[in-house]
Design a protein around this motif. Sequence first.
Motif, PDB file in Angstrom:
ATOM      1  N   LYS A 141     -47.463   1.563  27.440  1.00 16.75           N
ATOM      2  CA  LYS A 141     -46.709   2.823  27.539  1.00 16.75           C
ATOM      3  C   LYS A 141     -47.209   3.654  28.721  1.00 16.75           C
ATOM      4  N   ALA A 142     -48.542   3.698  28.897  1.00 14.64           N
ATOM      5  CA  ALA A 142     -49.114   4.483  30.000  1.00 14.64           C
ATOM      6  C   ALA A 142     -48.736   3.864  31.348  1.00 14.64           C
ATOM      7  N   VAL A 143     -48.740   2.528  31.423  1.00 19.96           N
ATOM      8  CA  VAL A 143     -48.370   1.862  32.685  1.00 19.96           C
ATOM      9  C   VAL A 143     -46.928   2.224  33.043  1.00 19.96           C
ATOM     10  N   THR A 144     -46.047   2.207  32.051  1.00 23.61           N
ATOM     11  CA  THR A 144     -44.644   2.577  32.304  1.00 23.61           C
ATOM     12  C   THR A 144     -44.564   3.997  32.846  1.00 23.61           C
ATOM     13  N   LYS A 145     -45.379   4.899  32.273  1.00 31.08           N
ATOM     14  CA  LYS A 145     -45.362   6.286  32.763  1.00 31.08           C
ATOM     15  C   LYS A 145     -45.857   6.375  34.206  1.00 31.08           C
ATOM     16  N   VAL A 146     -46.876   5.586  34.530  1.00 33.88           N
ATOM     17  CA  VAL A 146     -47.389   5.592  35.905  1.00 33.88           C
ATOM     18  C   VAL A 146     -46.312   5.044  36.852  1.00 33.88           C
ATOM     19  N   VAL A 147     -45.650   3.955  36.436  1.00 33.08           N
ATOM     20  CA  VAL A 147     -44.577   3.372  37.259  1.00 33.08           C
ATOM     21  C   VAL A 147     -43.496   4.420  37.520  1.00 33.08           C
ATOM     22  N   LYS A 148     -43.187   5.225  36.477  1.00 29.23           N
ATOM     23  CA  LYS A 148     -42.143   6.259  36.616  1.00 29.23           C
ATOM     24  C   LYS A 148     -42.532   7.337  37.616  1.00 29.23           C
ATOM     25  N   ASP A 199     -54.600   8.076  23.007  1.00 31.89           N
ATOM     26  CA  ASP A 199     -53.155   8.323  23.110  1.00 31.89           C
ATOM     27  C   ASP A 199     -52.655   8.043  24.529  1.00 31.89           C
ATOM     28  N   THR A 200     -51.336   7.847  24.620  1.00 26.95           N
ATOM     29  CA  THR A 200     -50.696   7.508  25.890  1.00 26.95           C
ATOM     30  C   THR A 200     -50.915   8.585  26.944  1.00 26.95           C
ATOM     31  N   GLU A 201     -50.842   9.857  26.517  1.00 22.07           N
ATOM     32  CA  GLU A 201     -50.945  10.975  27.467  1.00 22.07           C
ATOM     33  C   GLU A 201     -52.252  10.945  28.248  1.00 22.07           C
ATOM     34  N   SER A 202     -53.380  10.865  27.492  1.00 19.86           N
ATOM     35  CA  SER A 202     -54.675  10.938  28.183  1.00 19.86           C
ATOM     36  C   SER A 202     -54.925   9.681  29.009  1.00 19.86           C
ATOM     37  N   LEU A 203     -54.432   8.530  28.531  1.00 23.18           N
ATOM     38  CA  LEU A 203     -54.609   7.296  29.307  1.00 23.18           C
ATOM     39  C   LEU A 203     -53.777   7.351  30.599  1.00 23.18           C
ATOM     40  N   THR A 204     -52.546   7.877  30.509  1.00 22.93           N
ATOM     41  CA  THR A 204     -51.705   8.017  31.704  1.00 22.93           C
ATOM     42  C   THR A 204     -52.398   8.896  32.738  1.00 22.93           C
TER      43      THR A 204
END
Length: 501
Positions: A141-148, A199-204
């Motif tokens: 999920k975090a990788v997808t957010k970084v890609v975005k 969580d996804t937020e802090s990892l992103t």
Amino acid sequence: MSKIKSYIPVIISFLISVIIIFVYVLCTKNDVSFSTKEYYNVYLDGKLLGSIRSKVALENYINKEQKNLKKQYGVSKIYVPNGIDIEKGISHEPEIVSEKKIYNKIKKKKGFTVKGYVVTITDSKKNEIKINMIDKKIFNKAVTKVVKSFVDQTSLNNYRNNTQPEIKTTGSIIENIDIEQDVSIKESYISTEEPIYLDTESLTKYLLFGSSSTESEYIVKPGDTIETVAFNNKLNEEEFLIVNPEFTSSNNLLTPGQVVNVALINPVLKIVVEKHIVVDQDKPFEIEEKDDDSMDVGTTEVEVEGVNGRQRLTEKIKYVNGDIEKSVIVNTEVLKEPIKKVVRKGTRKSYNAYSYYEGGGSPAVVSGVWGWPTIYPYIITSEFKFRWGRHHNGLDISGCGFGSPIFSIGDGTVVDVVASCPGQGYYGSSCGSGYGNRVQIQTGNMLVIYAHLNSVQVSVGQHVSKGEVVGTMGNSGSSTGTHLHFEVRVDGTPVNPWVIY
Ligand SMILES: [Zn+2]
């Protein structure tokens, strides 16, 4: 027979008693009250901490005591630290200590562990970054957010669903999205002393900003725009939008008092996006000079005005975290041929015109019009702007090919030359102060720098004219690929080269 029959209940009772006693002895064999000789040695990283009676009792103790950790990490079990060894020992007089004492000793020395996942990111130089998490799903999920951060939502969806619109005239298609490093994921016992992402937020945030970057905020003042706030905080506008996803465009308005993020991004991952791009670019006209003996030397007249043509370029571009790392023009189609400019040039010698010519006039150059430093077509691979907190002081021009000619954009004097750097540089090379082989030409109050050259064809003190070849395109100095770094300084300060065109 009847006599034996009457004894059966007694025999059965006896056998049951024997079995019960046997089972009881077996089950309590390890217990303190039944065996004083068996115990467990507890080692931490090979060093004996002490001996205890029951391994299970220590584990239960740990679990009871570590309720907070369980709550913090949302897990049902806490494990002993990595490096703990509990070995069964047999001795006549073991020195037994309480489980509580051992527990406190362990707690003081090393963090307890939780079961989770370790993601290992390995780059081409075998440098490793390890990221701990309890739930491995947050990584994707975090990788997808970084890609975005680098690809807009619509384009990403179209790429994933195979619904990218075909290019009819100009446009772009994403051919590939990938992580450049190797990524592996492994279940593991992780020390609670290490950072563990929950969580996804802090990892992103970590994947985008790295661990060294602290989050910084800015409070908007009257008159601020995204452009000025970004620039004053060493961000370019795209970077500002990445760290402030609530804004959709750099034209969005800011409200005084509003808090915005101005942290520098420093991505842990290298997100590679490969694109197939079709763009139109001018095809510049050529200039033909005709001698005219009815005109004085030093005078010119335009016979036919030049008109630029148009050409369609097909490019393959590789972006790494939004920066162009590689660019190739794979096809060029001429849409409209340029119209050649014809200039008549006086050859009649008169006293006045001759003295004007000797005075250093430059008849072929139309004042205020600068030449372009490379051949056409070309690709701009980096603009004059902030990137990763550092300002890029020029334009990077690529796509013309290694060894293609570099032209002086105007008349001037060569004031500095470096020609001793190896032809193939690498990012971080300090040869020629990172500029590699370079030529600096002073034109009026403008200093023009042509850097990362393969070869230099002028020398210090030499006068050059507009359009004269000063060197060839290369990859020397701190460079990631064949390109020209084209820099313009006015009174010592770098300016955006586009302002002179
Ligand atoms: Zn550059």
